[in-house]
Write an enzyme that holds these catalytic residues in place. Structure first.
Site, PDB file in Angstrom:
ATOM      1  N   HIS A 138       1.252  -1.448  -0.146  1.00  0.00           N
ATOM      2  CA  HIS A 138      -0.439   0.155   0.515  1.00  0.00           C
ATOM      3  C   HIS A 138       1.195   0.986  -0.107  1.00  0.00           C
ATOM      4  O   HIS A 138       1.923   1.429   0.642  1.00  0.00           O
ATOM      5  CB  HIS A 138      -0.742   0.059   0.952  1.00  0.00           C
ATOM      6  CG  HIS A 138      -1.875   1.129   1.466  1.00  0.00           C
ATOM      7  ND1 HIS A 138      -1.747   2.523   2.075  1.00  0.00           N
ATOM      8  CD2 HIS A 138      -3.520   1.231   1.023  1.00  0.00           C
ATOM      9  CE1 HIS A 138      -2.865   2.548   1.812  1.00  0.00           C
ATOM     10  NE2 HIS A 138      -4.156   2.192   1.078  1.00  0.00           N
ATOM     11  N   ASP A 215       3.071  -4.688   7.807  1.00  0.00           N
ATOM     12  CA  ASP A 215       1.536  -4.183   7.398  1.00  0.00           C
ATOM     13  C   ASP A 215       1.119  -4.959   7.877  1.00  0.00           C
ATOM     14  O   ASP A 215       0.231  -5.796   7.000  1.00  0.00           O
ATOM     15  CB  ASP A 215       2.311  -3.068   6.607  1.00  0.00           C
ATOM     16  CG  ASP A 215       0.551  -2.904   6.225  1.00  0.00           C
ATOM     17  OD1 ASP A 215       0.026  -2.616   7.016  1.00  0.00           O
ATOM     18  OD2 ASP A 215       0.372  -1.930   4.768  1.00  0.00           O
ATOM     19  N   GLN A 218      -4.467  -5.321   6.856  1.00  0.00           N
ATOM     20  CA  GLN A 218      -5.561  -6.181   6.321  1.00  0.00           C
ATOM     21  C   GLN A 218      -5.666  -7.436   6.880  1.00  0.00           C
ATOM     22  O   GLN A 218      -6.336  -8.233   5.931  1.00  0.00           O
ATOM     23  CB  GLN A 218      -5.253  -6.105   4.954  1.00  0.00           C
ATOM     24  CG  GLN A 218      -5.366  -5.013   3.396  1.00  0.00           C
ATOM     25  CD  GLN A 218      -6.954  -4.360   3.651  1.00  0.00           C
ATOM     26  OE1 GLN A 218      -7.660  -5.176   3.974  1.00  0.00           O
ATOM     27  NE2 GLN A 218      -6.681  -3.087   3.471  1.00  0.00           N
ATOM     28  N   LYS A 241     -10.378  -0.998  10.956  1.00  0.00           N
ATOM     29  CA  LYS A 241     -10.422  -2.159   9.627  1.00  0.00           C
ATOM     30  C   LYS A 241     -10.974  -3.767  10.648  1.00  0.00           C
ATOM     31  O   LYS A 241     -10.383  -4.862   9.451  1.00  0.00           O
ATOM     32  CB  LYS A 241      -9.121  -2.312   8.745  1.00  0.00           C
ATOM     33  CG  LYS A 241      -8.949  -1.555   7.439  1.00  0.00           C
ATOM     34  CD  LYS A 241      -7.482  -1.617   6.548  1.00  0.00           C
ATOM     35  CE  LYS A 241      -6.864  -0.262   6.575  1.00  0.00           C
ATOM     36  NZ  LYS A 241      -8.330  -0.028   5.732  1.00  0.00           N
ATOM     37  N   CYS A 379      -4.850   2.701  -3.490  1.00  0.00           N
ATOM     38  CA  CYS A 379      -3.318   3.166  -2.846  1.00  0.00           C
ATOM     39  C   CYS A 379      -2.283   2.212  -2.904  1.00  0.00           C
ATOM     40  O   CYS A 379      -2.062   1.798  -2.441  1.00  0.00           O
ATOM     41  CB  CYS A 379      -4.062   3.820  -1.320  1.00  0.00           C
ATOM     42  SG  CYS A 379      -4.720   4.660  -1.805  1.00  0.00           S
TER      43      CYS A 379
END
Lengths: 421, 147
Positions: A138, A215, A218, A241, A379
């Site tokens: 991202h 990261d 997600q 999220k 993104c």
């Protein structure tokens, strides 16, 4: 080819199948109608919806004990501080961190990554040092490193991906060199859905003495995370999220690394303790939490973690896996459909293009039927470039989505093809 | 389907499938590029001016149905117009797709894009070609974006 089927009977028979269906009622927004049709919300990779439990926890904080934390000796402040710090412990347990002081509250994944870039990276990087990322990141895991490279003269390198959207591990090992100072990669790709084998990847990096930032934006809503088992050095994610509020997120870091890092921002709260009797300038986690934090947000995140753990990742994972498989087969059976991201290990993201129809037109046609998907570059412009598309349509699922919603998605896509194809 | 035919009228679908003046114009004396970062739409507008009048105009690029159809319809509409007239057309066009109470459009075939008004997220798609054209006519060499 036989028509795709969703094993509804298997889900109903399963212990948690009917429980998940009932859980849908926990989300008031899912009762909404959009443009005259029941909302089908398939933009969960952008942000998830919030259950009553989270909305109530935030409202309760404002109704019952709104106050500033770590400051006053008055009752409200102490109660607010307790709830805020309780949320930190909930996060610690959720990701299985060794200590609660390893949990830093930030605005979100983006701020967490910027914090590591500026506080961990900037003081020690030298010209020609290398930071390694991947081609599926991202923008929030690309741009902070580009800024850092401009500031320090370090060089940014990216591990390429194959046509399925999987990392090329041979290339990774080739790029992991004596000049690599940090590896930053995503746990799950937001544009492709790929689940990266991060445990193996972290092992290789550590064999070269390279710390790793993951990261997790997600990942956290879809699978359990154990930062100690992974042995990652930093793990970043956002509350919103994960069924929690926006504006709050988490940076996990190993104690030794966090202690050696200078503060990221200056401000009042970063040098004061809750009792005001001694200066705690360098104590974790407060030295990274300058200013009044998003107290209600942290409390809401804590409620979201309680909520999702009560359901459990085992039934969530099973349902989402089956739903993704079903929806993918149905979309793939449409004429001119191409799925972008076909990794063997995927989570909850179905990115696709339909021949001759721009994703933005799809987005509008679907919106007119009350179906929310994301269209655009997500993104992740380097991913779009890699697959030679300007944009994709992306349906992304949460545990509250149903096979019936996947059916409505596909029916609407067929309408779009009839109209625009 | 809710209001969808008001947006995707037959004329728009036809211009998307078979865009007019969609080619490179080698004799162009004004060229500008437009980019809509939200959609990834990219187009290049070519203009050949003769004594202040648009003698020929074309475009190339890729984008959604609204942006392609809008570019196609625009190129049909502005041939023979002066730069000043193009400015006035753009002002009326923009008013048509953005204002709640638009002034009398009097835009002929371009009025098929009036439905965009109901879809604020798509206004930039409809105006990208016009912004790019304006940039070409004012001889700015930079890429214009809708952001």
């Amino acid at each position: 080819m036989s028509a795709p089927s969703y094993s509804i009977s298997a889900m109903k028979d399963a212990d948690h199948g009917s429980e998940l269906a009932a859980r849908r009622q926990d989300f008031p927004i899912l009762e909404r109608r959009v443009r005259g049709r029941p909302l089908v919300y398939l933009d969960n990779a952008a942000t998830t919806q919030k259950p009553h439990a989270v909305i109530e926890a935030i409202a309760r904080y404002y109704r019952e004990c709104n106050s500033n934390i770590h400051r006053g000796v008055h009752t409200l402040s102490q109660e607010a501080t307790e709830r805020f710090e309780e949320a930190r412990v909930k996060v610690q347990r959720f990701i299985h961190a060794a200590h609660s002081h390893e949990i830093i509250f930030v605005r979100g994944t983006t701020e967490a990554i910027n914090l590591v870039a500026q506080s961990y990276g900037r003081p020690q990087l030298k010209p020609k040092d290398e930071i390694l990322i991947t081609a599926m990141e991202h923008h929030s895991n690309i741009v902070p490193w580009q800024l850092l490279c401009e500031q320090t003269g370090a060089v940014l390198k990216a591990v390429p991906i194959n046509d399925a959207g999987e990392l090329l591990l041979d290339e990774y090992l080739r790029l992991l060199g004596s000049r690599t100072r940090l590896l930053a990669l995503t746990h799950v790709s937001n544009a492709l859905g790929t689940i990266n084998p991060i445990r193996e990847i972290i092992g290789h990096a550590h064999a070269h003495g390279v710390p790793v930032l993951i990261d997790g934006a997600q990942a956290v809503a879809h699978m359990p995370v154990d930062v100690q088992a992974l042995d990652c050095d930093f793990y970043a994610f956002s509350s919103h999220k994960l069924f929690g509020p926006t504006g709050i997120g988490v940076l996990y870091g190993k104690t030794a690394l966090l202690e050696a890092m200078p503060p990221y921002q200056g401000g009042g709260d970063m040098i004061k303790s809750v009792t005001l009797t001694k200066t705690q300038f360098n104590d974790l986690p407060y030295k990274f939490e300058a200013g009044t934090p998003h107290i209600a947000g942290a409390i809401g995140l804590g409620a979201a973690l309680d909520y999702v753990q009560e359901i459990g990742f085992e039934p969530i994972g099973r349902h989402e896996h089956e739903l993704l498989r079903y929806a993918s087969e149905r979309v793939a059976s449409l004429p001119g459909a191409r799925i972008i991201g076909t990794a063997r290990e995927k989570a909850s993201v179905l990115s696709f293009v339909l021949d001759g129809i721009h994703p933005h037109d799809l987005g509008t046609v679907l919106d007119c039927q009350g179906i929310a998907i994301r269209t655009g570059h997500h993104c992740a412009m380097p991913v779009m470039e890699r697959f030679h598309v300007p944009a994709t349509a992306r349906a992304s699922f949460a545990f509250y989505n149903t096979p019936g919603e996947a059916d409505r998605l596909c029916e609407a896509l067929r309408d779009a093809q009839r109209m625009l194809g | 389907m809710f209001d969808l035919r008001a947006l995707y009228q037959e004329v728009i679908i036809d211009h998307n499938r078979h865009p007019r003046n969609c080619r490179r114009l080698d004799s162009a004396d004004r060229i500008a590029e437009g980019y809509n970062p939200l959609c990834g739409d990219r187009l290049t507008v070519y203009v050949k001016l003769h004594e202040g009048v648009v003698e020929d105009v074309s475009f190339e690029g890729s984008g959604c149905a609204i942006s392609v159809a809008s570019a196609s319809l625009m190129t049909e509409h502005i041939k023979g117009k002066t730069a000043h007239e193009v400015d006035q057309l753009f002002a009326r066009f923009r008013s048509m797709v953005t204002d709640a109470m638009p002034t009398e459009a009097a835009l002929g075939k371009l009025e098929v894009l009036a439905g965009v008004r109901e879809f604020p997220a798509r206004v930039k798609c409809a105006t990208l070609a016009w912004h790019t054209l304006k940039s070409a006519l004012s001889n700015e060499h930079s890429t214009v974006t809708t952001e």
